[in-house]
Design an enzyme around this catalytic site. Sequence first.
Site, PDB file in Angstrom:
ATOM      1  N   LYS A  49      29.688  39.376  47.449  1.00 41.50           N
ATOM      2  CA  LYS A  49      30.474  40.595  47.683  1.00 41.50           C
ATOM      3  C   LYS A  49      31.283  40.473  48.975  1.00 41.50           C
ATOM      4  O   LYS A  49      30.835  39.836  49.928  1.00 41.50           O
ATOM      5  CB  LYS A  49      29.494  41.783  47.770  1.00 41.50           C
ATOM      6  CG  LYS A  49      30.117  43.111  48.128  1.00 41.50           C
ATOM      7  CD  LYS A  49      31.053  43.619  47.057  1.00 41.50           C
ATOM      8  CE  LYS A  49      31.914  44.780  47.580  1.00 41.50           C
ATOM      9  NZ  LYS A  49      33.111  44.986  46.719  1.00 41.50           N
ATOM     10  N   GLY A  50      32.446  41.066  49.008  1.00 38.85           N
ATOM     11  CA  GLY A  50      33.291  41.073  50.206  1.00 38.85           C
ATOM     12  C   GLY A  50      32.498  41.546  51.419  1.00 38.85           C
ATOM     13  O   GLY A  50      31.857  42.601  51.366  1.00 38.85           O
ATOM     14  N   ASN A  73      38.681  49.961  39.723  1.00 36.03           N
ATOM     15  CA  ASN A  73      37.640  50.228  40.721  1.00 36.03           C
ATOM     16  C   ASN A  73      38.243  50.504  42.082  1.00 36.03           C
ATOM     17  O   ASN A  73      39.272  49.958  42.449  1.00 36.03           O
ATOM     18  CB  ASN A  73      36.646  49.057  40.775  1.00 36.03           C
ATOM     19  CG  ASN A  73      37.012  48.023  41.823  1.00 36.03           C
ATOM     20  OD1 ASN A  73      36.702  48.182  43.013  1.00 36.03           O
ATOM     21  ND2 ASN A  73      37.692  46.968  41.382  1.00 36.03           N
ATOM     22  N   GLY A  76      35.808  50.181  47.620  1.00 33.52           N
ATOM     23  CA  GLY A  76      36.061  50.337  49.051  1.00 33.52           C
ATOM     24  C   GLY A  76      35.183  49.440  49.899  1.00 33.52           C
ATOM     25  O   GLY A  76      34.795  49.798  51.013  1.00 33.52           O
ATOM     26  N   LEU A  77      34.862  48.275  49.362  1.00 39.94           N
ATOM     27  CA  LEU A  77      34.157  47.234  50.128  1.00 39.94           C
ATOM     28  C   LEU A  77      32.810  47.690  50.681  1.00 39.94           C
ATOM     29  O   LEU A  77      32.476  47.411  51.828  1.00 39.94           O
ATOM     30  CB  LEU A  77      35.050  46.720  51.269  1.00 39.94           C
ATOM     31  CG  LEU A  77      36.341  46.074  50.763  1.00 39.94           C
ATOM     32  CD1 LEU A  77      37.321  45.884  51.904  1.00 39.94           C
ATOM     33  CD2 LEU A  77      36.043  44.748  50.076  1.00 39.94           C
ATOM     34  N   CYS A 134      43.470  43.083  51.404  1.00 42.78           N
ATOM     35  CA  CYS A 134      43.016  44.281  52.111  1.00 42.78           C
ATOM     36  C   CYS A 134      44.140  44.814  52.991  1.00 42.78           C
ATOM     37  O   CYS A 134      44.933  44.040  53.527  1.00 42.78           O
ATOM     38  CB  CYS A 134      41.818  43.901  52.960  1.00 42.78           C
ATOM     39  SG  CYS A 134      41.041  45.304  53.747  1.00 42.78           S
ATOM     40  N   LYS A 169      42.051  33.883  48.924  1.00 43.04           N
ATOM     41  CA  LYS A 169      42.195  34.590  47.645  1.00 43.04           C
ATOM     42  C   LYS A 169      43.418  35.496  47.661  1.00 43.04           C
ATOM     43  O   LYS A 169      43.493  36.459  48.418  1.00 43.04           O
ATOM     44  CB  LYS A 169      40.936  35.409  47.371  1.00 43.04           C
ATOM     45  CG  LYS A 169      40.974  36.150  46.051  1.00 43.04           C
ATOM     46  CD  LYS A 169      39.621  36.708  45.724  1.00 43.04           C
ATOM     47  CE  LYS A 169      39.613  37.458  44.427  1.00 43.04           C
ATOM     48  NZ  LYS A 169      38.291  38.054  44.175  1.00 43.04           N
ATOM     49  N   THR A 197      42.754  42.139  42.291  1.00 40.41           N
ATOM     50  CA  THR A 197      43.138  43.176  41.324  1.00 40.41           C
ATOM     51  C   THR A 197      44.498  43.805  41.620  1.00 40.41           C
ATOM     52  O   THR A 197      44.755  44.215  42.746  1.00 40.41           O
ATOM     53  CB  THR A 197      42.075  44.294  41.335  1.00 40.41           C
ATOM     54  OG1 THR A 197      41.830  44.674  42.692  1.00 40.41           O
ATOM     55  CG2 THR A 197      40.779  43.825  40.718  1.00 40.41           C
ATOM     56  N   GLY A 248      40.155  38.607  34.083  1.00 39.66           N
ATOM     57  CA  GLY A 248      39.968  38.906  32.665  1.00 39.66           C
ATOM     58  C   GLY A 248      39.274  37.836  31.850  1.00 39.66           C
ATOM     59  O   GLY A 248      39.342  37.862  30.622  1.00 39.66           O
TER      60      GLY A 248
HETATM   61  C1  FMN Z   1      33.759  46.311  41.081  1.00 36.96           C
HETATM   62  C2  FMN Z   1      34.595  45.216  41.656  1.00 36.96           C
HETATM   63  C3  FMN Z   1      34.432  44.865  42.990  1.00 36.96           C
HETATM   64  C4  FMN Z   1      35.205  43.836  43.559  1.00 36.96           C
HETATM   65  N1  FMN Z   1      35.018  43.484  44.861  1.00 36.96           N
HETATM   66  C5  FMN Z   1      35.742  42.463  45.404  1.00 36.96           C
HETATM   67  C6  FMN Z   1      35.530  42.048  46.757  1.00 36.96           C
HETATM   68  O1  FMN Z   1      34.670  42.575  47.470  1.00 36.96           O
HETATM   69  N2  FMN Z   1      36.292  41.025  47.244  1.00 36.96           N
HETATM   70  C7  FMN Z   1      37.234  40.383  46.461  1.00 36.96           C
HETATM   71  O2  FMN Z   1      37.905  39.459  46.944  1.00 36.96           O
HETATM   72  N3  FMN Z   1      37.432  40.736  45.166  1.00 36.96           N
HETATM   73  C8  FMN Z   1      36.710  41.752  44.635  1.00 36.96           C
HETATM   74  N4  FMN Z   1      36.910  42.113  43.326  1.00 36.96           N
HETATM   75  C9  FMN Z   1      37.913  41.380  42.510  1.00 36.96           C
HETATM   76  C10 FMN Z   1      37.237  40.326  41.638  1.00 36.96           C
HETATM   77  O3  FMN Z   1      36.563  39.367  42.431  1.00 36.96           O
HETATM   78  C11 FMN Z   1      38.270  39.609  40.741  1.00 36.96           C
HETATM   79  O4  FMN Z   1      39.190  38.916  41.558  1.00 36.96           O
HETATM   80  C12 FMN Z   1      39.035  40.577  39.845  1.00 36.96           C
HETATM   81  O5  FMN Z   1      38.182  41.600  39.385  1.00 36.96           O
HETATM   82  C13 FMN Z   1      39.706  39.886  38.658  1.00 36.96           C
HETATM   83  O6  FMN Z   1      38.784  39.212  37.847  1.00 36.96           O
HETATM   84  P1  FMN Z   1      38.064  39.875  36.545  1.00 36.96           P
HETATM   85  O7  FMN Z   1      39.135  40.485  35.710  1.00 36.96           O
HETATM   86  O8  FMN Z   1      37.340  38.736  35.908  1.00 36.96           O
HETATM   87  O9  FMN Z   1      37.122  40.919  37.090  1.00 36.96           O
HETATM   88  C14 FMN Z   1      36.157  43.134  42.752  1.00 36.96           C
HETATM   89  C15 FMN Z   1      36.299  43.498  41.397  1.00 36.96           C
HETATM   90  C16 FMN Z   1      35.543  44.511  40.843  1.00 36.96           C
HETATM   91  C17 FMN Z   1      35.728  44.863  39.396  1.00 36.96           C
END
Ligand code: FMN
Length: 307
Positions: A49-50, A73, A76-77, A134, A169, A197, A248
């Site tokens: 997690k971030g 989502n 908010g980290l 961020c 990233k 996202t 995705g």
């Molecule tokens: C609930 C949630 C929390 C996330 N938290 C972070 C985060 O803390 N740091 C980060 O770089 N990306 C975060 N992401 C982004 C994911 O790591 C990923 O890059 C993004 O969701 C796209 O991939 P996916 O479609 O497979 O989920 C989060 C995504 C979701 C859905």
Amino acid sequence: MNLSVQLAPKNKKGLLLANPVMTASGTFGYGTEYSHLFDIQKLGAIVCKGTTLKPREGNPQPRLAETPCGVLNSIGLQNIGVEAVIREKAPVWAGWQVPVVVNIVGESIEDYAQLAGKLDGVAGIGGIEVNIGCPNIKAGGAEFGARPESAAEVTAAVKAVTSLPVLVKLTPNTGDIAGVAKVVMKAGADAISLINTPRGMVVDIDKRRPLLGNIFGGLSGPAIKPIALYMVYAVAGAVEVPVVGGGGIITASDALEFIMAGASAVQVGTANFTNPRAPLDVLEGIEQFMKKEGIEDIAELIGVGRG
Ligand SMILES: Cc1cc2nc3c(=O)[nH]c(=O)nc-3n(C[C@H](O)[C@H](O)[C@H](O)COP(=O)(O)O)c2cc1C
């Protein structure tokens, strides 16, 4: 069959993955939460997690909304903070075979540098993933990754204080993702991961207000896959460092699309919420595909679908 990939060939420590399947930050906790569900040591890498300098409670509820083929989502980290990661999580990771990458996030360049400095040399940490999606508070709230200049500044600040492999990233919320990737590579990134996202929102028509407590959020899941694939394709064509693709991915064929577009490894995110075994299913599916096609080394597939 050889599925191993080196994600940081220019780094002394390197970041060698036994296979190209990683988990995406924020969707797989600290890995520990999933270790009773399946053998997580089989994965290529886990991204936690971030992590911020201080623990964070996150945004007001509601923080999740289902959307067509995706999830919005605005967590908010929420996280336990870097000191607790070092004290409580890293000692557990140090006993693991699977490398763990710590995703870091700050509100200023100094935050990122401090975070990277604290993590340097900590046993159990295989690399750092710098989340530049961020808001830069001092610069009025635009994402660090929205502009090449600030993206490069964060990367250089992190690289200056750590010998760990650094993945940067990228955020899709920018006009020129390949341009950002190029300067990030020049600033020293060992690898580039994408996509974070894209921003989105949902309106609750009964309450006549945005559904999320934070008004907007980040969209993930199958809805963003074609966008993510195109961005991975564009970035892989623009840089000479390994690219990690995601956005995705639900099945092995999704993952193979990213690999064929030029990704050396993939990240499985939202899929974990409906199927906690998704990363392992993706890995097994890639192995089956390779067997069926008579492919000996995953390297034979990286970038073959670029046309
Ligand atoms: C609930 C949630 C929390 C996330 N938290 C972070 C985060 O803390 N740091 C980060 O770089 N990306 C975060 N992401 C982004 C994911 O790591 C990923 O890059 C993004 O969701 C796209 O991939 P996916 O479609 O497979 O989920 C989060 C995504 C979701 C859905």
